[in-house]
Design a protein around this motif. Structure first.
Motif, mmCIF file in Angstrom:
data_model
loop_
_atom_site.group_PDB
_atom_site.id
_atom_site.type_symbol
_atom_site.label_atom_id
_atom_site.label_comp_id
_atom_site.label_asym_id
_atom_site.label_seq_id
_atom_site.Cartn_x
_atom_site.Cartn_y
_atom_site.Cartn_z
ATOM 1 N N GLN A 103 19.214 -13.693 -47.948
ATOM 2 C CA GLN A 103 18.724 -12.339 -47.686
ATOM 3 C C GLN A 103 19.641 -11.558 -46.748
ATOM 4 O O GLN A 103 20.007 -10.422 -47.031
ATOM 5 C CB GLN A 103 17.320 -12.410 -47.080
ATOM 6 C CG GLN A 103 16.770 -11.055 -46.665
ATOM 7 C CD GLN A 103 15.382 -11.163 -46.062
ATOM 8 O OE1 GLN A 103 14.811 -12.247 -45.965
ATOM 9 N NE2 GLN A 103 14.827 -10.040 -45.652
ATOM 10 N N ASP A 104 19.998 -12.167 -45.631
ATOM 11 C CA ASP A 104 20.782 -11.467 -44.610
ATOM 12 C C ASP A 104 22.272 -11.613 -44.914
ATOM 13 O O ASP A 104 22.870 -12.661 -44.662
ATOM 14 C CB ASP A 104 20.458 -12.031 -43.222
ATOM 15 C CG ASP A 104 21.056 -11.202 -42.094
ATOM 16 O OD1 ASP A 104 22.034 -10.464 -42.349
ATOM 17 O OD2 ASP A 104 20.577 -11.299 -40.958
ATOM 18 N N SER A 107 24.547 -12.443 -41.615
ATOM 19 C CA SER A 107 24.495 -13.782 -41.019
ATOM 20 C C SER A 107 25.022 -14.850 -41.965
ATOM 21 O O SER A 107 25.305 -15.977 -41.543
ATOM 22 C CB SER A 107 23.064 -14.126 -40.600
ATOM 23 O OG SER A 107 22.216 -14.208 -41.725
ATOM 24 N N SER A 188 16.368 -6.793 -48.261
ATOM 25 C CA SER A 188 16.747 -6.030 -47.070
ATOM 26 C C SER A 188 17.526 -4.755 -47.404
ATOM 27 O O SER A 188 17.937 -4.029 -46.501
ATOM 28 C CB SER A 188 17.588 -6.914 -46.133
ATOM 29 O OG SER A 188 18.797 -7.295 -46.757
#
Length: 278
Positions: A103-104, A107, A188
């Motif tokens: 998702q991120d 990161s 996101s």
């Protein structure tokens, strides 16, 4: 004589997982069951959309399938091999053919690496390309996900979230894997970018013959890309569907609640009670 039916690309068999909590009282088991007796398959060239609310166990199941979190019970077979009980050579091949997009997007990458280095990493780990071949391959991958050679030397902070997710996708498909786990990989992003990324993922699926496990709380996103749908609730796979019609005709109360969270395409038709899934 009938031919032998080929094995499913991915087989999840009766997987259960609990996380232990501290025991404040002697003899009292405070362990929390996160996954309970989950079984399903994914065939080559298909996408299974796994829908569930926040805390349903979706991402934990993704980690189990990726070989990150070993279950207490059950098996995960990839191309017929148990990913937790195979020899090192087989596990090495599994890691090549089983990739992930998280998702991120920020990161998921090293902020000190350029786009070129991020995408090159799996190719260097598994291939024997010359520097020229490596650069050409990375440029081709960048172009395939909608970026260009001028982005090679840029760092993560120089990209938007959608652009960086395209780089993560390029890295995931660099080795031409069999299966890509997409763990809330568009949730996101803004709606326009989300739509463009989903369109890209669909094109890549067809062009590369990829299979996906699409983990999401977003029913619309799941339906835009998935061939089949599974619904996860409190660690249990409560329903599986081969079509949208089956999902929308289901009488299961959890599924009905999920349906009620879908916004109609136009505001004038938004008569359902709406809410956020997680």
């Amino acid at each position: 004589m009938q031919g032998v039916k080929p094995l499913s690309l991915l087989q999840v068999k009766q997987v259960s997982l609990s996380f232990n909590s501290k025991k404040f009282f002697i003899g009292k088991d405070l362990s929390k069951k996160v996954l309970n007796d989950i079984s399903f398959t994914i065939e080559e060239g298909t996408c299974l959309g796994l829908i569930g609310t926040s805390g349903a166990g979706k991402s934990t199941l993704g980690r189990v399938i990726l070989g990150i979190q070993r279950p207490q019970q059950g098996q995960v077979l990839f191309q017929g091999y148990d990913i937790y009980n195979s020899d090192k050579a087989t596990q090495h091949n599994i890691r090549r053919d089983l990739q992930v997009v998280f998702q991120d997007s920020y990161s998921a990458v090293n902020p000190r690496m350029t786009a070129e280095r991020i995408i090159s990493e799996p190719l260097e780990n598994y291939g024997k390309l010359t520097k020229g071949e490596l650069r050409r391959t990375v440029c081709e991958l960048l172009e395939r996900v909608g970026l260009s050679e001028k982005d090679l030397k840029k760092y993560p902070h120089q990209f938007s979230g959608g652009q960086l997710q395209r780089i993560n996708i390029a890295r995931a498909i660099a080795l031409k894997p069999k299966l890509v786990v997409l763990d809330e990989s568009v949730s996101s992003l803004d709606m326009v970018t989300q739509s463009l990324i989903l369109e890209l993922l669909s094109e890549l699926k067809d062009d590369f013959g990829l299979s996906y496990l699409f983990i999401t709380h977003d029913i619309k996103a799941a339906f835009s890309i998935s061939d089949k749908i599974g619904v996860l609730e409190k660690g249990e796979l409560i329903e599986r569907y081969d079509s949208k019609d089956q999902f929308f005709s289901s009488k299961h109360p959890i599924v009905k609640r999920l349906r009620d969270c879908i916004l109609a395409e136009h505001p004038r038709f938004r008569t359902l009670t709406t809410g956020k899934l997680g």
